[in-house]
Design an enzyme around this catalytic site. Sequence first.
Site, PDB file in Angstrom:
ATOM      1  N   HIS A  36     -10.605  -4.965  10.423  1.00  0.00           N
ATOM      2  CA  HIS A  36     -11.236  -4.734   9.119  1.00  0.00           C
ATOM      3  C   HIS A  36     -12.539  -3.943   9.255  1.00  0.00           C
ATOM      4  O   HIS A  36     -13.421  -4.063   8.419  1.00  0.00           O
ATOM      5  CB  HIS A  36     -11.552  -6.067   8.425  1.00  0.00           C
ATOM      6  CG  HIS A  36     -10.353  -6.780   7.900  1.00  0.00           C
ATOM      7  ND1 HIS A  36      -9.320  -7.182   8.705  1.00  0.00           N
ATOM      8  CD2 HIS A  36     -10.010  -7.156   6.646  1.00  0.00           C
ATOM      9  CE1 HIS A  36      -8.406  -7.791   7.957  1.00  0.00           C
ATOM     10  NE2 HIS A  36      -8.800  -7.783   6.715  1.00  0.00           N
TER      11      HIS A  36
ATOM     12  N   GLU B 183       0.802  -1.226   0.000  1.00  0.00           N
ATOM     13  CA  GLU B 183       0.000   0.000   0.000  1.00  0.00           C
ATOM     14  C   GLU B 183       0.833   1.273   0.000  1.00  0.00           C
ATOM     15  O   GLU B 183       0.564   2.213  -0.735  1.00  0.00           O
ATOM     16  CB  GLU B 183      -0.966   0.021   1.200  1.00  0.00           C
ATOM     17  CG  GLU B 183      -2.169  -0.919   1.064  1.00  0.00           C
ATOM     18  CD  GLU B 183      -1.850  -2.362   1.424  1.00  0.00           C
ATOM     19  OE1 GLU B 183      -0.721  -2.645   1.871  1.00  0.00           O
ATOM     20  OE2 GLU B 183      -2.740  -3.217   1.252  1.00  0.00           O
TER      21      GLU B 183
END
Lengths: 327, 366
Positions: A129, A60
């Site tokens: 998450h 990322e």
Amino acid sequence: MAELQFREAIKEAIDEEMAREEKVFIMGEEVAEYNGAYKATEGLLDKYGYKRVIDTPISELGFAGIGVGAAMNGLRPIVEFMTFNFAVLAADQIINHASKAGYMTGGQISMPIVFRGPNASAGQLGATHSVAYDSMYAHFPGLKVIYTSEPDDAKGLLKSAIRDDNPVLFMESEQMYGMKGEVSDEEDYIIPIGKGKIKREGSDVTVVAHGKMYHVAKQAAAQLEKDGVEVEIIDPRTVKPLDLPLIIESIKKTNRCVVVDEAHPFAGFAAEIGFLIQREAFDYLDAPVQRVTLPDVNAPFSKPLFDAWLPSAKNVIDAVNQVTYRN
Amino acid sequence: MAKKKTDEVNFAPRGIGDEKDGAVQKGVDLPSPTKKKHKSLGLSEDDLKAMYEQMYLQRRFEERAMQQYQKGKFGGFLHLYIGQEAISTGTVYALNDDDDIITAYRDHGWGLCRGITPKEGMAELFGKAPGCSKGKGGSMHFAKTENHFWGGYGIVGGHIPIGGGLAFANKYNQNGRISATFFGDGAVDQGALHETFNIANLWKLPAIFAVENNGYSMGTAARRHTVTEIVDRAKAYGMKGKVVNGMDVFSVYEAMKEVAEDVRKNSEPYFLEIRTYRYRGHSMSDPQKYRTKEELEEYQKVDPIERLKTYLKDEKILKDSEIQEIEDKVEDEVLEAVDFADNADFPEESALYDDMFAEDDPYFHK
């Protein structure tokens, strides 16, 4: 009007902007060969090829930073994160670089980049998450933050985001990709960033809710209507810049406000709205502003715990009852 | 060195106490400089004079900046490039003017090399309106994007992927330009470098990545923060790598010329470890207790500016008096820049809100 799924609205926006402007490209994990982890980029590889639809490694920081450099050097990247939970690894690029390069070089650098992907919790994904990041990014100057609630908004606002010459965080909800809604079939449909919308008119209480929480608020409003309470729902659509005048006008009419936010309470979106209302419309308030947020607790896995953790229509109804002194 | 007890838990990095008794500790081992003379490198006598002037300017600019800082004329961090001038100079002469350069916070030399005038540079240090970044950036954020110098960046390693992104855009646009990203040895242990190297070779980005290994990341010697030779990291990502003497402008020029040609022709990244030495502390607040005076003196014997000066004299390109003329000219220019910066206006308070967003009527949450 065409009825589209949320993911189709996103894809249409990207597709139209890529067709319009050669400098627009998309990169991210699984956006190309796999057609998108949530199928928001389905078919784009076939249409635009490997130059403009680019699979990245699970990296990322690396690919977000390459996007930042590419934006500085004249391109218009769309960087997809598989979830904004993973984008924390790229926070340095978003917060320390994308938002600041223009200012600290005295305006020499422009940064037309969109970071997008699913935000906040889906069902029972556990603590890592399930975080809503719109409040966090809105804290930093130089970033624009959008968290949309309906396919129509998603299409019009994503097209604006891609055309914006500043870094924009564009957030979607993992649980909403399959949701259908009417989307304008107007050619080149654009919704300006920074304009909220009254999504339900009402005279008794203003509920401010964006993203997934708009749907929770809508559910609560339908329930409250049966009890004779008319709820006005304002979806600010963009967290930053915020359409504060729209909220204030509504409060002058209803004199009561509940803010529903999918993030944690401390120093978050709901806290900010509460402060702004007391500063701008104190004399119009008949009750203290209430907020419905997540608790100051990480996301649990277990179903009953998860359900208790996420703001619900019942929580909103309770808050409305509180500000209308009905309990 | 005393044998360590086997049952003793020990996290001391390798290299501590490894120096042989009496030997001068060495920050970095410099490879041999190139033996080529300027003509066979394709450099004219005028190029050499310009290079000398450029290197001397960087040094005098920073020496004066240091004085002004000590006088309290400006605040913030001040990371000096003194000792490393051959790298910026050799690189800028080797690359095309429209190749993209980006660096970390030790950026004054780079900026001056890429066309920031001493006045614009000094004014930026003073936080004044005519500074190259309008006084918004300061020492760590010099930039001149019209000359493809994208700036200095303050997060260790954070700009490495951005340098990759500059190359990405060049490849996307097929404009023939390449990017060169410079960083210090401290940055090589950041994930940003590893992620970028992997992606850069995966996507065959036309990018040079170059570490200016000056032996110390702040106060930690390179051998205490990295388990391998830095250049070896190129291999892990299938990239070509090379070690270069950064105290010799000809060596840097030669290597950069060759590497740039390779990168441009093959569109693939290349990693250079340029070994050098900084004479001053990490920043002005660094007491430099981690190294000896003797070590510093060893490297000052191979000073890049003195080296070029000797060459100019030995090859009878410039006489002493001509060198003195260049130095006097530079000195005047730098002193003028100090006066200019001192007398320049600070930005208007309203400028606080300028340059935040691209549009004219930006939104601010007040």
